[in-house]
Design a protein around this motif. Sequence first.
Motif, PDB file in Angstrom:
ATOM      1  N   PRO A  18      10.353   1.590  18.526  1.00 27.63           N
ATOM      2  CA  PRO A  18       9.040   1.030  18.833  1.00 27.63           C
ATOM      3  C   PRO A  18       7.887   1.876  18.340  1.00 27.63           C
ATOM      4  CG  PRO A  18      10.495   0.904  20.741  1.00 27.63           C
ATOM      5  CD  PRO A  18      11.214   1.681  19.684  1.00 27.63           C
ATOM      6  N   ALA A  19       8.039   3.186  18.277  1.00 24.43           N
ATOM      7  CA  ALA A  19       6.943   4.043  17.837  1.00 24.43           C
ATOM      8  C   ALA A  19       6.986   4.269  16.339  1.00 24.43           C
ATOM      9  CB  ALA A  19       7.026   5.383  18.559  1.00 24.43           C
ATOM     10  N   ALA A  20       7.607   3.374  15.601  1.00 24.16           N
ATOM     11  CA  ALA A  20       7.738   3.528  14.154  1.00 24.16           C
ATOM     12  C   ALA A  20       6.382   3.440  13.472  1.00 24.16           C
ATOM     13  CB  ALA A  20       8.678   2.455  13.605  1.00 24.16           C
ATOM     14  N   ALA A  21       6.391   3.592  12.177  1.00 25.26           N
ATOM     15  CA  ALA A  21       5.161   3.598  11.385  1.00 25.26           C
ATOM     16  C   ALA A  21       4.257   2.430  11.755  1.00 25.26           C
ATOM     17  CB  ALA A  21       5.505   3.533   9.907  1.00 25.26           C
ATOM     18  N   THR A  22       2.965   2.705  11.842  1.00 30.70           N
ATOM     19  CA  THR A  22       2.035   1.671  12.245  1.00 30.70           C
ATOM     20  C   THR A  22       1.352   1.011  11.060  1.00 30.70           C
ATOM     21  OG1 THR A  22       0.314   3.318  12.488  1.00 30.70           O
ATOM     22  CG2 THR A  22       1.575   2.752  14.466  1.00 30.70           C
ATOM     23  N   SER A  23       1.542   1.529   9.884  1.00 28.00           N
ATOM     24  CA  SER A  23       0.895   0.922   8.728  1.00 28.00           C
ATOM     25  C   SER A  23       1.711  -0.262   8.239  1.00 28.00           C
ATOM     26  CB  SER A  23       0.740   1.952   7.608  1.00 28.00           C
ATOM     27  OG  SER A  23       1.996   2.312   7.122  1.00 28.00           O
ATOM     28  N   VAL A  24       1.057  -1.096   7.477  1.00 23.44           N
ATOM     29  CA  VAL A  24       1.732  -2.253   6.901  1.00 23.44           C
ATOM     30  C   VAL A  24       2.070  -1.903   5.461  1.00 23.44           C
ATOM     31  CG1 VAL A  24       1.474  -4.668   6.291  1.00 23.44           C
ATOM     32  CG2 VAL A  24       0.411  -3.796   8.368  1.00 23.44           C
ATOM     33  N   PRO A  25       3.336  -1.627   5.143  1.00 24.18           N
ATOM     34  CA  PRO A  25       3.757  -1.210   3.819  1.00 24.18           C
ATOM     35  C   PRO A  25       4.417  -2.295   2.971  1.00 24.18           C
ATOM     36  CG  PRO A  25       4.801   0.065   5.548  1.00 24.18           C
ATOM     37  CD  PRO A  25       4.121  -1.122   6.184  1.00 24.18           C
ATOM     38  N   PRO A  68       4.495  10.090  -2.459  1.00 24.48           N
ATOM     39  CA  PRO A  68       3.469  11.106  -2.215  1.00 24.48           C
ATOM     40  C   PRO A  68       3.924  12.024  -1.075  1.00 24.48           C
ATOM     41  CG  PRO A  68       2.516   8.890  -2.226  1.00 24.48           C
ATOM     42  CD  PRO A  68       4.011   8.733  -2.262  1.00 24.48           C
ATOM     43  N   GLU A  69       3.440  13.253  -1.076  1.00 23.10           N
ATOM     44  CA  GLU A  69       3.852  14.211  -0.045  1.00 23.10           C
ATOM     45  C   GLU A  69       3.553  13.700   1.357  1.00 23.10           C
ATOM     46  OE1 GLU A  69       5.518  17.016   2.106  1.00 23.10           O
ATOM     47  OE2 GLU A  69       5.854  16.756  -0.046  1.00 23.10           O
ATOM     48  N   SER A  70       2.450  13.001   1.536  1.00 24.17           N
ATOM     49  CA  SER A  70       2.131  12.476   2.867  1.00 24.17           C
ATOM     50  C   SER A  70       3.200  11.490   3.340  1.00 24.17           C
ATOM     51  CB  SER A  70       0.755  11.812   2.870  1.00 24.17           C
ATOM     52  OG  SER A  70       0.743  10.711   1.972  1.00 24.17           O
ATOM     53  N   GLU A  71       3.744  10.710   2.423  1.00 20.94           N
ATOM     54  CA  GLU A  71       4.802   9.768   2.769  1.00 20.94           C
ATOM     55  C   GLU A  71       6.097  10.513   3.099  1.00 20.94           C
ATOM     56  OE1 GLU A  71       4.605   5.839   2.322  1.00 20.94           O
ATOM     57  OE2 GLU A  71       2.865   6.856   3.170  1.00 20.94           O
ATOM     58  N   ARG A  72       6.400  11.537   2.319  1.00 23.07           N
ATOM     59  CA  ARG A  72       7.611  12.319   2.599  1.00 23.07           C
ATOM     60  C   ARG A  72       7.495  13.003   3.958  1.00 23.07           C
ATOM     61  NH1 ARG A  72       8.659  15.687  -2.692  1.00 23.07           N
ATOM     62  NH2 ARG A  72       6.496  15.188  -3.127  1.00 23.07           N
ATOM     63  N   ALA A  73       6.296  13.455   4.300  1.00 21.58           N
ATOM     64  CA  ALA A  73       6.091  14.082   5.609  1.00 21.58           C
ATOM     65  C   ALA A  73       6.351  13.077   6.731  1.00 21.58           C
ATOM     66  CB  ALA A  73       4.673  14.650   5.701  1.00 21.58           C
ATOM     67  N   ARG A  74       5.902  11.854   6.537  1.00 17.75           N
ATOM     68  CA  ARG A  74       6.152  10.818   7.547  1.00 17.75           C
ATOM     69  C   ARG A  74       7.643  10.529   7.676  1.00 17.75           C
ATOM     70  NH1 ARG A  74       2.336   5.805   6.652  1.00 17.75           N
ATOM     71  NH2 ARG A  74       3.421   5.128   8.534  1.00 17.75           N
ATOM     72  N   VAL A  75       8.361  10.544   6.555  1.00 15.29           N
ATOM     73  CA  VAL A  75       9.803  10.313   6.594  1.00 15.29           C
ATOM     74  C   VAL A  75      10.484  11.467   7.326  1.00 15.29           C
ATOM     75  CG1 VAL A  75      11.907  10.088   5.198  1.00 15.29           C
ATOM     76  CG2 VAL A  75       9.804   8.911   4.503  1.00 15.29           C
ATOM     77  N   ARG A  76      10.090  12.690   7.013  1.00 15.99           N
ATOM     78  CA  ARG A  76      10.685  13.844   7.691  1.00 15.99           C
ATOM     79  C   ARG A  76      10.415  13.788   9.194  1.00 15.99           C
ATOM     80  NH1 ARG A  76       9.265  16.475   2.707  1.00 15.99           N
ATOM     81  NH2 ARG A  76       7.202  17.003   3.519  1.00 15.99           N
ATOM     82  N   ASP A  77       9.209  13.353   9.584  1.00 14.19           N
ATOM     83  CA  ASP A  77       8.885  13.217  10.998  1.00 14.19           C
ATOM     84  C   ASP A  77       9.784  12.164  11.648  1.00 14.19           C
ATOM     85  OD1 ASP A  77       7.225  13.662  13.407  1.00 14.19           O
ATOM     86  OD2 ASP A  77       6.561  11.592  13.009  1.00 14.19           O
ATOM     87  N   GLN A 102      18.767  -7.422   3.025  1.00 11.55           N
ATOM     88  CA  GLN A 102      18.782  -6.364   2.004  1.00 11.55           C
ATOM     89  C   GLN A 102      17.386  -6.095   1.439  1.00 11.55           C
ATOM     90  OE1 GLN A 102      21.543  -4.490   1.032  1.00 11.55           O
ATOM     91  NE2 GLN A 102      20.040  -3.237  -0.044  1.00 11.55           N
ATOM     92  N   ARG A 103      16.579  -7.146   1.246  1.00 10.89           N
ATOM     93  CA  ARG A 103      15.216  -6.942   0.729  1.00 10.89           C
ATOM     94  C   ARG A 103      14.400  -6.091   1.680  1.00 10.89           C
ATOM     95  NH1 ARG A 103      12.637 -12.412   0.091  1.00 10.89           N
ATOM     96  NH2 ARG A 103      13.739 -12.678   2.022  1.00 10.89           N
ATOM     97  N   PHE A 104      14.573  -6.318   2.951  1.00  9.68           N
ATOM     98  CA  PHE A 104      13.879  -5.541   3.973  1.00  9.68           C
ATOM     99  C   PHE A 104      14.300  -4.078   3.888  1.00  9.68           C
ATOM    100  CE2 PHE A 104      13.868  -3.815   8.297  1.00  9.68           C
ATOM    101  CZ  PHE A 104      12.552  -4.025   8.671  1.00  9.68           C
ATOM    102  N   ARG A 105      15.604  -3.837   3.798  1.00 13.45           N
ATOM    103  CA  ARG A 105      16.116  -2.454   3.717  1.00 13.45           C
ATOM    104  C   ARG A 105      15.644  -1.784   2.438  1.00 13.45           C
ATOM    105  NH1 ARG A 105      21.482  -4.829   5.437  1.00 13.45           N
ATOM    106  NH2 ARG A 105      21.931  -4.663   3.227  1.00 13.45           N
ATOM    107  N   ASP A 106      15.731  -2.479   1.321  1.00 13.21           N
ATOM    108  CA  ASP A 106      15.313  -1.890   0.046  1.00 13.21           C
ATOM    109  C   ASP A 106      13.836  -1.531   0.054  1.00 13.21           C
ATOM    110  OD1 ASP A 106      17.853  -2.170  -0.966  1.00 13.21           O
ATOM    111  OD2 ASP A 106      17.371  -3.882  -2.236  1.00 13.21           O
ATOM    112  N   GLY A 107      13.044  -2.340   0.698  1.00 12.58           N
ATOM    113  CA  GLY A 107      11.613  -2.094   0.740  1.00 12.58           C
ATOM    114  C   GLY A 107      11.257  -0.737   1.319  1.00 12.58           C
ATOM    115  N   TRP A 108      12.040  -0.261   2.256  1.00  9.22           N
ATOM    116  CA  TRP A 108      11.737   1.023   2.886  1.00  9.22           C
ATOM    117  C   TRP A 108      11.984   2.197   1.958  1.00  9.22           C
ATOM    118  CZ3 TRP A 108       8.814   2.009   6.911  1.00  9.22           C
ATOM    119  CH2 TRP A 108       8.436   0.906   7.671  1.00  9.22           C
ATOM    120  N   LEU A 109      12.642   1.968   0.846  1.00  8.23           N
ATOM    121  CA  LEU A 109      12.795   3.042  -0.144  1.00  8.23           C
ATOM    122  C   LEU A 109      11.446   3.411  -0.757  1.00  8.23           C
ATOM    123  CD1 LEU A 109      16.066   1.906  -1.925  1.00  8.23           C
ATOM    124  CD2 LEU A 109      15.783   3.825  -0.343  1.00  8.23           C
ATOM    125  N   LEU A 110      10.461   2.538  -0.609  1.00  3.62           N
ATOM    126  CA  LEU A 110       9.123   2.812  -1.141  1.00  3.62           C
ATOM    127  C   LEU A 110       8.285   3.647  -0.195  1.00  3.62           C
ATOM    128  CD1 LEU A 110       8.345  -0.660  -2.674  1.00  3.62           C
ATOM    129  CD2 LEU A 110       9.075   1.420  -3.832  1.00  3.62           C
TER     130      LEU A 110
END
Length: 188
Positions: A18-25, A68-77, A102-110
């Motif tokens: 539930p506390a996952a990313a709040t942005s719309v990617p 971008p590093e900011s995205e990698r930081a969010r993934v590490r968090d 699968q499209r949903f899962r693949d999208g998170w690679l971005l």
Amino acid sequence: MNNPILLMACLAATLSVPAAATSVPLPLPSEATPVPATRTAIPTTASALDPAQLAELRARYAIWQSLPESERARVRDGARRIAALTPAQQQTLRERFAQQDQRFRDGWLLGPHLGQSFPKLQGLFGYLPAEQREPALAVLRQLSVDQLAQLSLIAQRTPPQEREQVRSQFLALAPGARDAWLKQHVGH
């Protein structure tokens, strides 16, 4: 956790938290294999992998490096939050993620900024020629959450025969002209 493949899987699994990313990617499709519902041992050497597995790991690492590093930081968090869960909770997240399209899962690679919007933008940006993918991703990564939401509406409303034209128009815009274009096209 320094394993980018595991980090990307953790990012994807954070969708179920539930506390996952709040942005719309938004993401583009990849030829990536599905994330398994159960964790398997990761070989410690490249020679322990078959050529397809090695190619997959290299492709995912390249994707990780392109974030971008900011995205990698969010993934590490997200990976840290998942690592803090019990093994049963982690397994539940993996299973829920594996059940997604699968499209949903693949999208998170971005990454987290674009990953969540991928299913909605996929029709407009999911089938680009290889040479157009990086420039399109660069533009999409510049968009705000609101702009991605507007572009998602446009993508969903655009008939297949008009997608190339709409995509080309949008990608050709100067950054300062995007808001007006999005508002105009959302109003249609």
